[in-house]
Design a protein around this motif. Structure first.
Motif, PDB file in Angstrom:
ATOM      1  N   LEU A 137     -33.835   1.085 -23.540  1.00 52.13           N
ATOM      2  CA  LEU A 137     -34.612   1.995 -22.702  1.00 52.13           C
ATOM      3  C   LEU A 137     -35.175   1.262 -21.481  1.00 52.13           C
ATOM      4  CD1 LEU A 137     -36.535   4.023 -25.409  1.00 52.13           C
ATOM      5  CD2 LEU A 137     -34.753   4.869 -23.900  1.00 52.13           C
ATOM      6  N   ASN A 138     -35.630   0.038 -21.681  1.00 48.75           N
ATOM      7  CA  ASN A 138     -36.165  -0.729 -20.551  1.00 48.75           C
ATOM      8  C   ASN A 138     -35.103  -0.951 -19.481  1.00 48.75           C
ATOM      9  OD1 ASN A 138     -38.715  -0.921 -21.643  1.00 48.75           O
ATOM     10  ND2 ASN A 138     -38.313  -2.885 -22.637  1.00 48.75           N
ATOM     11  N   GLU A 139     -33.879  -1.243 -19.900  1.00 50.85           N
ATOM     12  CA  GLU A 139     -32.795  -1.436 -18.934  1.00 50.85           C
ATOM     13  C   GLU A 139     -32.474  -0.128 -18.208  1.00 50.85           C
ATOM     14  OE1 GLU A 139     -30.322  -5.017 -21.147  1.00 50.85           O
ATOM     15  OE2 GLU A 139     -29.946  -2.940 -21.722  1.00 50.85           O
ATOM     16  N   MET A 140     -32.504   0.971 -18.929  1.00 55.73           N
ATOM     17  CA  MET A 140     -32.228   2.263 -18.294  1.00 55.73           C
ATOM     18  C   MET A 140     -33.315   2.610 -17.276  1.00 55.73           C
ATOM     19  SD  MET A 140     -30.891   4.316 -21.634  1.00 55.73           S
ATOM     20  CE  MET A 140     -30.478   5.833 -20.829  1.00 55.73           C
ATOM     21  N   VAL A 141     -34.569   2.348 -17.627  1.00 57.41           N
ATOM     22  CA  VAL A 141     -35.682   2.613 -16.706  1.00 57.41           C
ATOM     23  C   VAL A 141     -35.521   1.764 -15.451  1.00 57.41           C
ATOM     24  CG1 VAL A 141     -38.168   2.281 -16.405  1.00 57.41           C
ATOM     25  CG2 VAL A 141     -37.309   3.382 -18.468  1.00 57.41           C
ATOM     26  N   ALA A 142     -35.176   0.491 -15.631  1.00 58.31           N
ATOM     27  CA  ALA A 142     -34.996  -0.404 -14.483  1.00 58.31           C
ATOM     28  C   ALA A 142     -33.843   0.053 -13.596  1.00 58.31           C
ATOM     29  CB  ALA A 142     -34.764  -1.833 -14.971  1.00 58.31           C
ATOM     30  N   ARG A 143     -32.733   0.446 -14.190  1.00 56.43           N
ATOM     31  CA  ARG A 143     -31.580   0.886 -13.382  1.00 56.43           C
ATOM     32  C   ARG A 143     -31.863   2.205 -12.681  1.00 56.43           C
ATOM     33  NH1 ARG A 143     -25.963  -0.319 -15.820  1.00 56.43           N
ATOM     34  NH2 ARG A 143     -25.369   0.784 -13.928  1.00 56.43           N
ATOM     35  N   LEU A 144     -32.614   3.097 -13.317  1.00 57.13           N
ATOM     36  CA  LEU A 144     -32.999   4.335 -12.641  1.00 57.13           C
ATOM     37  C   LEU A 144     -33.837   4.039 -11.411  1.00 57.13           C
ATOM     38  CD1 LEU A 144     -33.840   6.705 -15.618  1.00 57.13           C
ATOM     39  CD2 LEU A 144     -32.330   7.263 -13.719  1.00 57.13           C
ATOM     40  N   GLU A 145     -34.740   3.077 -11.532  1.00 58.44           N
ATOM     41  CA  GLU A 145     -35.606   2.747 -10.399  1.00 58.44           C
ATOM     42  C   GLU A 145     -34.821   2.070  -9.273  1.00 58.44           C
ATOM     43  OE1 GLU A 145     -39.827   0.522  -9.435  1.00 58.44           O
ATOM     44  OE2 GLU A 145     -39.128   0.647 -11.500  1.00 58.44           O
ATOM     45  N   VAL A 146     -33.945   1.144  -9.628  1.00 56.65           N
ATOM     46  CA  VAL A 146     -33.202   0.393  -8.610  1.00 56.65           C
ATOM     47  C   VAL A 146     -32.101   1.241  -7.979  1.00 56.65           C
ATOM     48  CG1 VAL A 146     -31.637  -1.561  -8.270  1.00 56.65           C
ATOM     49  CG2 VAL A 146     -33.714  -1.855  -9.617  1.00 56.65           C
ATOM     50  N   GLU A 147     -31.294   1.892  -8.800  1.00 58.77           N
ATOM     51  CA  GLU A 147     -30.108   2.571  -8.292  1.00 58.77           C
ATOM     52  C   GLU A 147     -30.347   4.015  -7.879  1.00 58.77           C
ATOM     53  OE1 GLU A 147     -26.757   1.954 -10.918  1.00 58.77           O
ATOM     54  OE2 GLU A 147     -27.523  -0.034 -11.451  1.00 58.77           O
TER      55      GLU A 147
ATOM     56  N   SER B 145     -33.736   5.204  -7.249  1.00 60.47           N
ATOM     57  CA  SER B 145     -35.076   5.277  -6.656  1.00 60.47           C
ATOM     58  C   SER B 145     -35.938   6.297  -7.390  1.00 60.47           C
ATOM     59  CB  SER B 145     -35.005   5.621  -5.172  1.00 60.47           C
ATOM     60  OG  SER B 145     -34.269   4.661  -4.484  1.00 60.47           O
ATOM     61  N   PHE B 146     -35.870   6.236  -8.709  1.00 62.46           N
ATOM     62  CA  PHE B 146     -36.579   7.196  -9.552  1.00 62.46           C
ATOM     63  C   PHE B 146     -37.365   6.439 -10.603  1.00 62.46           C
ATOM     64  CE2 PHE B 146     -36.795  10.071 -13.228  1.00 62.46           C
ATOM     65  CZ  PHE B 146     -37.419  11.145 -12.630  1.00 62.46           C
ATOM     66  N   ARG B 147     -38.688   6.594 -10.589  1.00 60.75           N
ATOM     67  CA  ARG B 147     -39.555   5.895 -11.543  1.00 60.75           C
ATOM     68  C   ARG B 147     -39.918   6.828 -12.691  1.00 60.75           C
ATOM     69  NH1 ARG B 147     -43.864   1.869  -9.212  1.00 60.75           N
ATOM     70  NH2 ARG B 147     -43.851   1.554 -11.437  1.00 60.75           N
ATOM     71  N   ILE B 148     -39.770   6.307 -13.896  1.00 58.86           N
ATOM     72  CA  ILE B 148     -40.088   7.073 -15.097  1.00 58.86           C
ATOM     73  C   ILE B 148     -40.560   6.087 -16.156  1.00 58.86           C
ATOM     74  CG2 ILE B 148     -37.758   6.965 -16.057  1.00 58.86           C
ATOM     75  CD1 ILE B 148     -39.780  10.127 -16.219  1.00 58.86           C
ATOM     76  N   SER B 149     -41.428   6.533 -17.044  1.00 60.02           N
ATOM     77  CA  SER B 149     -41.880   5.654 -18.115  1.00 60.02           C
ATOM     78  C   SER B 149     -40.831   5.616 -19.222  1.00 60.02           C
ATOM     79  CB  SER B 149     -43.214   6.129 -18.678  1.00 60.02           C
ATOM     80  OG  SER B 149     -43.045   7.327 -19.389  1.00 60.02           O
ATOM     81  N   ARG B 150     -40.892   4.552 -19.993  1.00 61.13           N
ATOM     82  CA  ARG B 150     -39.950   4.397 -21.100  1.00 61.13           C
ATOM     83  C   ARG B 150     -40.130   5.507 -22.129  1.00 61.13           C
ATOM     84  NH1 ARG B 150     -40.497  -0.642 -24.903  1.00 61.13           N
ATOM     85  NH2 ARG B 150     -42.179   0.700 -25.560  1.00 61.13           N
ATOM     86  N   SER B 151     -41.383   5.873 -22.409  1.00 60.86           N
ATOM     87  CA  SER B 151     -41.626   6.906 -23.415  1.00 60.86           C
ATOM     88  C   SER B 151     -41.129   8.273 -22.945  1.00 60.86           C
ATOM     89  CB  SER B 151     -43.110   6.973 -23.773  1.00 60.86           C
ATOM     90  OG  SER B 151     -43.882   7.279 -22.642  1.00 60.86           O
ATOM     91  N   ALA B 152     -41.270   8.576 -21.650  1.00 58.41           N
ATOM     92  CA  ALA B 152     -40.773   9.844 -21.122  1.00 58.41           C
ATOM     93  C   ALA B 152     -39.248   9.895 -21.203  1.00 58.41           C
ATOM     94  CB  ALA B 152     -41.233  10.048 -19.688  1.00 58.41           C
ATOM     95  N   LEU B 153     -38.593   8.781 -20.903  1.00 52.78           N
ATOM     96  CA  LEU B 153     -37.137   8.713 -21.010  1.00 52.78           C
ATOM     97  C   LEU B 153     -36.703   8.876 -22.464  1.00 52.78           C
ATOM     98  CD1 LEU B 153     -34.345   8.235 -19.769  1.00 52.78           C
ATOM     99  CD2 LEU B 153     -34.752   5.783 -20.031  1.00 52.78           C
ATOM    100  N   SER B 154     -37.426   8.246 -23.383  1.00 52.53           N
ATOM    101  CA  SER B 154     -37.106   8.360 -24.796  1.00 52.53           C
ATOM    102  C   SER B 154     -37.241   9.807 -25.279  1.00 52.53           C
ATOM    103  CB  SER B 154     -38.029   7.456 -25.614  1.00 52.53           C
ATOM    104  OG  SER B 154     -37.791   7.617 -26.983  1.00 52.53           O
ATOM    105  N   ALA B 155     -38.310  10.480 -24.869  1.00 48.00           N
ATOM    106  CA  ALA B 155     -38.506  11.882 -25.266  1.00 48.00           C
ATOM    107  C   ALA B 155     -37.406  12.761 -24.687  1.00 48.00           C
ATOM    108  CB  ALA B 155     -39.876  12.357 -24.805  1.00 48.00           C
ATOM    109  N   TRP B 156     -37.027  12.524 -23.434  1.00 41.77           N
ATOM    110  CA  TRP B 156     -35.977  13.315 -22.782  1.00 41.77           C
ATOM    111  C   TRP B 156     -34.642  13.110 -23.500  1.00 41.77           C
ATOM    112  CZ3 TRP B 156     -31.405  12.318 -20.184  1.00 41.77           C
ATOM    113  CH2 TRP B 156     -30.895  13.369 -19.414  1.00 41.77           C
ATOM    114  N   LEU B 157     -34.327  11.862 -23.848  1.00 43.32           N
ATOM    115  CA  LEU B 157     -33.090  11.588 -24.573  1.00 43.32           C
ATOM    116  C   LEU B 157     -33.100  12.265 -25.942  1.00 43.32           C
ATOM    117  CD1 LEU B 157     -32.593   7.828 -23.674  1.00 43.32           C
ATOM    118  CD2 LEU B 157     -31.054   9.699 -23.068  1.00 43.32           C
ATOM    119  N   GLY B 158     -34.249  12.250 -26.607  1.00 42.12           N
ATOM    120  CA  GLY B 158     -34.365  12.908 -27.906  1.00 42.12           C
ATOM    121  C   GLY B 158     -34.122  14.400 -27.813  1.00 42.12           C
TER     122      GLY B 158
END
Length: 129
Positions: free
Chosen positions: A61-71, A73-86
């Motif tokens: 999840l940390n890698e996905m959050v980092a790539r979303l921000e870099v590639e 330009s979208f910032r999201i928390s790890r927990s929000a990404l985890s909930a969305w994936l769930g």
């Protein structure tokens, strides 16, 4: 029967009975959906996120959050990404390393995100355990 009488008979609010009668008069007889599905800001990036998972099955999840921000330009928390994936059926399957005798580690089971079928709703699940 008046709207007030109907409300009293069925145990609902007067304003609800008035609205239902007004809807029935125009031919709208089916119930409207309850609640509101709120769209997530991650929905716009779903193809990118699913591409990350397909590219590397054991991405964190940390890698996905980092790539979303870099590639993206979208910032999201790890927990929000985890909930969305769930909500989209993706869960994290952890393979535990067992060091005891007689319990070898299964090499075919790699840790990472896995797609699982959606859980049945509580009213569809049948008897409770």
């Amino acid at each position: 029967m008046s709207a007030r009488q109907a409300a009293a008979r069925f145990g609902v609010g007067i304003s609800s009975a008035i609205r239902w009668i007004a809807r029935a008069r125009i031919g709208e007889l089916s119930p409207r959906p309850q609640g509101r599905r709120r769209a997530s800001s991650l929905d716009a990036h779903d193809a990118f996120i699913f591409g990350l998972i397909e590219e590397r099955k054991d991405i964190t999840l940390n890698e996905m959050v980092a790539r979303l921000e870099v590639e993206q330009s979208f910032r999201i928390s790890r927990s929000a990404l985890s909930a969305w994936l769930g909500r989209h059926g993706w869960t994290f399957k952890k393979v535990r390393a067992r060091t005891g005798a007689g319990s070898p580690r299964r090499p075919e089971a790699t840790p990472g995100l896995v797609r699982r079928p959606a859980r049945p709703r509580s009213n569809e699940a049948g008897p409770h355990r």
